[in-house]
Write a protein that holds these residues in place. Structure first.
Motif, PDB file in Angstrom:
ATOM      1  N   ASP A 137     -15.270   0.522  50.042  1.00 57.31           N
ATOM      2  CA  ASP A 137     -16.583   0.222  49.469  1.00 57.31           C
ATOM      3  C   ASP A 137     -17.090   1.329  48.540  1.00 57.31           C
ATOM      4  O   ASP A 137     -17.060   1.190  47.312  1.00 57.31           O
ATOM      5  N   GLU A 185     -17.902  -3.629  56.887  1.00 59.41           N
ATOM      6  CA  GLU A 185     -17.945  -3.914  55.441  1.00 59.41           C
ATOM      7  C   GLU A 185     -16.715  -4.706  54.991  1.00 59.41           C
ATOM      8  O   GLU A 185     -16.764  -5.435  54.009  1.00 59.41           O
ATOM      9  N   HIS A 248     -26.879  -7.350  54.334  1.00 62.18           N
ATOM     10  CA  HIS A 248     -27.609  -6.082  54.261  1.00 62.18           C
ATOM     11  C   HIS A 248     -29.122  -6.232  54.380  1.00 62.18           C
ATOM     12  O   HIS A 248     -29.796  -5.276  54.752  1.00 62.18           O
ATOM     13  N   HIS A 265     -24.197   2.320  59.557  1.00 58.14           N
ATOM     14  CA  HIS A 265     -24.534   1.294  58.575  1.00 58.14           C
ATOM     15  C   HIS A 265     -23.667   0.031  58.741  1.00 58.14           C
ATOM     16  O   HIS A 265     -24.182  -1.092  58.770  1.00 58.14           O
ATOM     17  N   VAL A 269     -24.669  -3.893  59.426  1.00 55.37           N
ATOM     18  CA  VAL A 269     -24.235  -4.956  58.518  1.00 55.37           C
ATOM     19  C   VAL A 269     -23.516  -6.059  59.308  1.00 55.37           C
ATOM     20  O   VAL A 269     -23.687  -7.247  59.041  1.00 55.37           O
TER      21      VAL A 269
HETATM   22 MG    MG Z   1     -23.144  -1.337  52.741  1.00 52.20          MG
END
Ligand code: MG
Ligand code: NAD
Length: 361
Positions: A137, A185, A248, A265, A269
């Motif tokens: 990412d 992700e 998100h 994070h 997500v």
């Molecule tokens: Mg992200």
């Protein structure tokens, strides 16, 4: 080795993915950066584990190399850290043809990229990402920057690297929780743009999580390809690029409510993806089976599949704070099918709160 091109005209660059690439970094950079001086920006953890391997390869290729560590953690992704790096650049006598190489996770990459974008109005920048999240990412797409005390990533630039070198071996030292967070992700990327990757995760996700080299190379390459495809169409996020934020809106709300302390994070997500699917069932007629399949992937990875309980009013405020919002509308990225999603600005907040309530537990 797998190579993915990011086709951005005169700013095009390759992403190279494979096991053991760190020890070939020197020869790979020889044709890429203009001069022979390199500043490696890293942190103490990553430097101790992987720094020497990179330095040896760069020196063997004839580069003169300096290294500067920044402190670990999101709290240090701030302008003062960049200021210390400017001093290091001056001290190492970096000039316009010198290069900055980021060796580390997304924090090192974002900070080092901002340094490269601004030192002498921009010098060559190379990403050598060492977390799964940064490999799939953050090292791709050119968003660089730092946080302000009032908000994440408020200060930054679009600044593409000259090359991204991804050595999947570096993940062998990454804490398991960081691997899982990055995998959140990965599921997002599959859901938003790659049905074949989604199917692969269903059959072989466990191989990825135990860091099987072939599985990793495929997954990292697929994610980079999808992100590159989006960035090629909308480098500066005037529209389409927002789809990378699937899951998100809910995820950021969860991070806000928990003060960015409880969840990584990618974990936020992951549960956010389940919520986005559930909401898409109502709004876009997404088949319930897709939600179940996403939930299964999330659970199989040991990622959170439920929200913690908070009063609806707190959720409402947290959702309204998301930075994608224009005026008082909340933007949601919702999947219409596996591999397709849309940006919607007219979704009822009440419906979103209903979905959250259902997923709390
Ligand atoms: Mg992200
Ligand atoms: P991180 O950079 O904090 O790395 C996570 C932890 O792993 C750190 O403690 C780090 O020192 C350690 N680590 C890194 N590589 C290691 C290795 N190989 N072995 C052992 N430990 C290692 O976190 P992250 O998840 O990589 O990145 C998060 C950051 O990325 C956030 O600041 C986020 O805003 C940013 N981000 C940027 C973009 C973008 O497009 N620029 C996209 C997504 C996220």
């Amino acid at each position: 080795m797998t190579r993915v091109e990011v086709g951005l005209g005169d700013r095009a660059y390759p992403i190279e993915i494979g096991a053991g690439l760190l020890s070939q970094a020197g020869e790979r950079l020889a044709g890429t950066v203009r001069g022979n001086k390199i500043l490696i920006v890293t942190n103490a953890i990553v430097n101790n584990l992987w720094g020497e391997k990179l330095r040896q390869s760069l020196k063997k290729a004839g580069f003169s190399v300096a290294t500067k560590e920044i402190p670990d953690g999101e709290d240090h992704k701030r302008i003062e850290t960049v200021a210390a790096l400017y001093d290091a650049c001056v001290e190492a006598r970096l000039n316009r043809t010198s290069a900055v190489v980021a060796l580390g996770g997304g924090i090192v990459g974002d900070v080092a990229g901002f340094l490269a974008a601004t030192y002498m109005r921009g010098i060559d920048f190379v990403q050598v990402p060492t977390t799964l999240l940064s490999q799939v990412d953050s090292s791709v797409g050119g968003k660089v920057g730092v946080n302000h005390r009032e908000g994440k990533n408020l200060i930054g630039a679009f600044y593409q690297p000259k090359r991204v070198i991804i050595d999947t071996d570096t993940l062998s030292t990454l804490p398991a929780r960081e691997v899982r967070a990055g995998y959140g992700e990965v599921i997002k990327t599959a859901l938003l743009g790659d049905p074949a990757l989604f199917a692969f995760l269903e059959t072989s996700g466990a191989d990825v999580l135990r860091l099987d080299a072939a599985a990793l190379r495929r997954v990292v390459a697929d994610c980079c390809r999808t992100k590159a495809g989006v960035v090629e169409q909308d480098e500066r996020e005037s529209g389409l690029r927002a789809i990378l934020n699937l899951g998100h809106t809910f995820g950021h709300a969860l991070e806000t409510l928990t003060g960015y302390q409880t969840y990584r994070h990618g974990e936020a997500v992951a549960v956010g993806l389940i919520a986005a699917c559930r909401l898409a069932e109502f709004v876009l007629g997404l088949p319930e089976t897709v939600t179940s399949r996403v939930r299964n992937l999330v659970k199989a990875a040991g990622l959170p599949a439920h929200f913690p309980a908070f009063p609806a009013e707190d959720w409402r405020k947290a959702l309204a704070m998301d930075k994608k919002n224009r005026d008082d509308q909340v933007t949601f990225i919702l999947p219409g099918a596996i591999g397709q999603c849309r940006v919607l600005t007219d979704v009822s907040l009440g419906l979103a709160l209903q979905v959250i309530e259902e997923i709390q537990g």
